[in-house]
Design a protein around this motif. Sequence first.
Motif, PDB file in Angstrom:
ATOM      1  N   CYS A 184       0.820  -1.211   0.000  1.00  0.00           N
ATOM      2  CA  CYS A 184       0.000   0.000   0.000  1.00  0.00           C
ATOM      3  C   CYS A 184       0.857   1.266   0.000  1.00  0.00           C
ATOM      4  O   CYS A 184       0.528   2.257  -0.664  1.00  0.00           O
ATOM      5  N   LEU A 185       1.969   1.214   0.741  1.00  0.00           N
ATOM      6  CA  LEU A 185       2.838   2.390   0.791  1.00  0.00           C
ATOM      7  C   LEU A 185       3.450   2.703  -0.574  1.00  0.00           C
ATOM      8  O   LEU A 185       3.698   3.855  -0.902  1.00  0.00           O
ATOM      9  N   LYS A 186       3.664   1.678  -1.395  1.00  0.00           N
ATOM     10  CA  LYS A 186       4.162   1.925  -2.763  1.00  0.00           C
ATOM     11  C   LYS A 186       3.262   2.939  -3.473  1.00  0.00           C
ATOM     12  O   LYS A 186       3.732   3.830  -4.182  1.00  0.00           O
ATOM     13  N   VAL A 187       1.953   2.766  -3.271  1.00  0.00           N
ATOM     14  CA  VAL A 187       0.975   3.625  -3.950  1.00  0.00           C
ATOM     15  C   VAL A 187       1.053   5.045  -3.388  1.00  0.00           C
ATOM     16  O   VAL A 187       1.079   6.028  -4.134  1.00  0.00           O
ATOM     17  N   LYS A 188       1.128   5.127  -2.047  1.00  0.00           N
ATOM     18  CA  LYS A 188       1.220   6.442  -1.406  1.00  0.00           C
ATOM     19  C   LYS A 188       2.464   7.195  -1.867  1.00  0.00           C
ATOM     20  O   LYS A 188       2.394   8.361  -2.261  1.00  0.00           O
ATOM     21  N   ASP A 228      12.597   0.569  -8.029  1.00  0.00           N
ATOM     22  CA  ASP A 228      13.110   0.917  -6.696  1.00  0.00           C
ATOM     23  C   ASP A 228      11.961   1.070  -5.703  1.00  0.00           C
ATOM     24  O   ASP A 228      12.049   0.609  -4.557  1.00  0.00           O
ATOM     25  N   ILE A 229      10.888   1.722  -6.127  1.00  0.00           N
ATOM     26  CA  ILE A 229       9.767   1.957  -5.214  1.00  0.00           C
ATOM     27  C   ILE A 229       9.158   0.622  -4.789  1.00  0.00           C
ATOM     28  O   ILE A 229       8.904   0.378  -3.605  1.00  0.00           O
ATOM     29  N   ALA A 230       8.952  -0.264  -5.768  1.00  0.00           N
ATOM     30  CA  ALA A 230       8.330  -1.556  -5.448  1.00  0.00           C
ATOM     31  C   ALA A 230       9.234  -2.380  -4.533  1.00  0.00           C
ATOM     32  O   ALA A 230       8.764  -2.990  -3.570  1.00  0.00           O
ATOM     33  N   GLU A 262      14.903   6.072   0.087  1.00  0.00           N
ATOM     34  CA  GLU A 262      14.116   6.802   1.089  1.00  0.00           C
ATOM     35  C   GLU A 262      14.341   8.308   0.934  1.00  0.00           C
ATOM     36  O   GLU A 262      13.408   9.096   1.054  1.00  0.00           O
ATOM     37  N   GLY A 263      15.583   8.680   0.656  1.00  0.00           N
ATOM     38  CA  GLY A 263      15.884  10.101   0.447  1.00  0.00           C
ATOM     39  C   GLY A 263      15.141  10.635  -0.773  1.00  0.00           C
ATOM     40  O   GLY A 263      14.540  11.714  -0.735  1.00  0.00           O
ATOM     41  N   ALA A 264      15.159   9.878  -1.845  1.00  0.00           N
ATOM     42  CA  ALA A 264      14.492  10.317  -3.076  1.00  0.00           C
ATOM     43  C   ALA A 264      12.981  10.427  -2.871  1.00  0.00           C
ATOM     44  O   ALA A 264      12.316  11.268  -3.473  1.00  0.00           O
ATOM     45  N   LEU A 265      12.441   9.583  -1.999  1.00  0.00           N
ATOM     46  CA  LEU A 265      10.989   9.595  -1.751  1.00  0.00           C
ATOM     47  C   LEU A 265      10.625  10.513  -0.586  1.00  0.00           C
ATOM     48  O   LEU A 265       9.442  10.742  -0.328  1.00  0.00           O
ATOM     49  N   ALA A 266      11.654  11.021   0.097  1.00  0.00           N
ATOM     50  CA  ALA A 266      11.441  11.884   1.272  1.00  0.00           C
ATOM     51  C   ALA A 266      10.541  11.209   2.302  1.00  0.00           C
ATOM     52  O   ALA A 266       9.559  11.791   2.792  1.00  0.00           O
ATOM     53  N   ILE A 267      10.860   9.968   2.634  1.00  0.00           N
ATOM     54  CA  ILE A 267      10.049   9.274   3.630  1.00  0.00           C
ATOM     55  C   ILE A 267      10.853   9.051   4.905  1.00  0.00           C
ATOM     56  O   ILE A 267      12.063   8.857   4.871  1.00  0.00           O
ATOM     57  N   GLY A 268      10.126   9.057   6.006  1.00  0.00           N
ATOM     58  CA  GLY A 268      10.751   8.870   7.304  1.00  0.00           C
ATOM     59  C   GLY A 268      10.714   7.418   7.726  1.00  0.00           C
ATOM     60  O   GLY A 268      10.421   6.537   6.927  1.00  0.00           O
ATOM     61  N   CYS A 269      10.938   7.179   9.007  1.00  0.00           N
ATOM     62  CA  CYS A 269      11.163   5.809   9.448  1.00  0.00           C
ATOM     63  C   CYS A 269       9.914   4.950   9.350  1.00  0.00           C
ATOM     64  O   CYS A 269      10.005   3.732   9.283  1.00  0.00           O
ATOM     65  N   PHE A 270       8.709   5.525   9.320  1.00  0.00           N
ATOM     66  CA  PHE A 270       7.523   4.680   9.180  1.00  0.00           C
ATOM     67  C   PHE A 270       7.009   4.674   7.745  1.00  0.00           C
ATOM     68  O   PHE A 270       6.031   4.005   7.448  1.00  0.00           O
ATOM     69  N   GLY A 271       7.667   5.426   6.870  1.00  0.00           N
ATOM     70  CA  GLY A 271       7.235   5.409   5.471  1.00  0.00           C
ATOM     71  C   GLY A 271       6.027   6.285   5.199  1.00  0.00           C
ATOM     72  O   GLY A 271       5.558   6.369   4.077  1.00  0.00           O
ATOM     73  N   MET A 272       5.518   6.955   6.226  1.00  0.00           N
ATOM     74  CA  MET A 272       4.294   7.733   6.021  1.00  0.00           C
ATOM     75  C   MET A 272       4.569   9.234   5.943  1.00  0.00           C
ATOM     76  O   MET A 272       3.854   9.960   5.306  1.00  0.00           O
ATOM     77  N   GLU A 273       5.590   9.674   6.650  1.00  0.00           N
ATOM     78  CA  GLU A 273       5.748  11.116   6.760  1.00  0.00           C
ATOM     79  C   GLU A 273       7.047  11.573   6.104  1.00  0.00           C
ATOM     80  O   GLU A 273       7.989  10.819   5.995  1.00  0.00           O
TER      81      GLU A 273
END
Length: 204
Positions: A16-20, A160-162, A191-202
């Motif tokens: 699900c996070l892939k989609v987000k 990479d995202i998947a 993670e840097g390219a996607l700008a995601i934090g440790c839970f993948g949400m923020e």
Amino acid sequence: MGAIMKVYGDSISGNCLKVKWTADLLGISYEWIETNVLEGASRTPEYLAMNPAGQVPAILLDDGRTLAQSNAIIGWLAEGSALIPADAFARAKMYEWLYWEQYSHEPYVAVARFQVRYLGRPVAEIDPKIVERGKTALRRIDEAIADRAFLLGDALSLADIALVAYTRVADEGGFALGDYPNVQAWVKRVEGALAIGCFGMEAS
Ligand SMILES: N[C@@H](CCC(=O)N[C@@H](CS)C(=O)NCC(=O)O)C(=O)O
């Protein structure tokens, strides 16, 4: 304001996070409908009417069409963007990774994590075949990424995202990411390219 796309997803799920992440990166508006799989929310009659497979993620477009399967969804969202290579062979390589992720990575790396983290099973009780195949998958990424920044070369793609979705949390299933230093560096890069934090949400 017109209706916007709805994303049915459980935020504990890498699929699900892939989609987000893809929608966020591309600036696509959506409404996230938290759908708790542990509580059976993907198996209600209403949900099954939308996605008979009874799984998240699924999206509901503003015109009423629905789409399931994480890699199909991100492919739809990223159509025409730099996340899908324009070159036909590079695009086919991306699909090679996406199909491999679903058949040879996710069923081991994600399933081990689900059993340990969400079902509370001790790592020692995970089916050894799952553990072995998960390690094989992580080793394959480690080798593939040794001479490149991203799986297809210099640029981030859907591959990479998947693949980062469950690789980044593989340790929750008992896999030691420290055994795969190239993977660790690649996870940080993605993670840097996607700008995601440790839970993948923020954003971090
Ligand atoms: N191949 C599917 C797998 C989806 C999947 O396994 N979803 C899980 C959560 S990660 C689910 O909905 N499980 C709840 C259930 O099957 O009832 C995809 O990539 O979207």
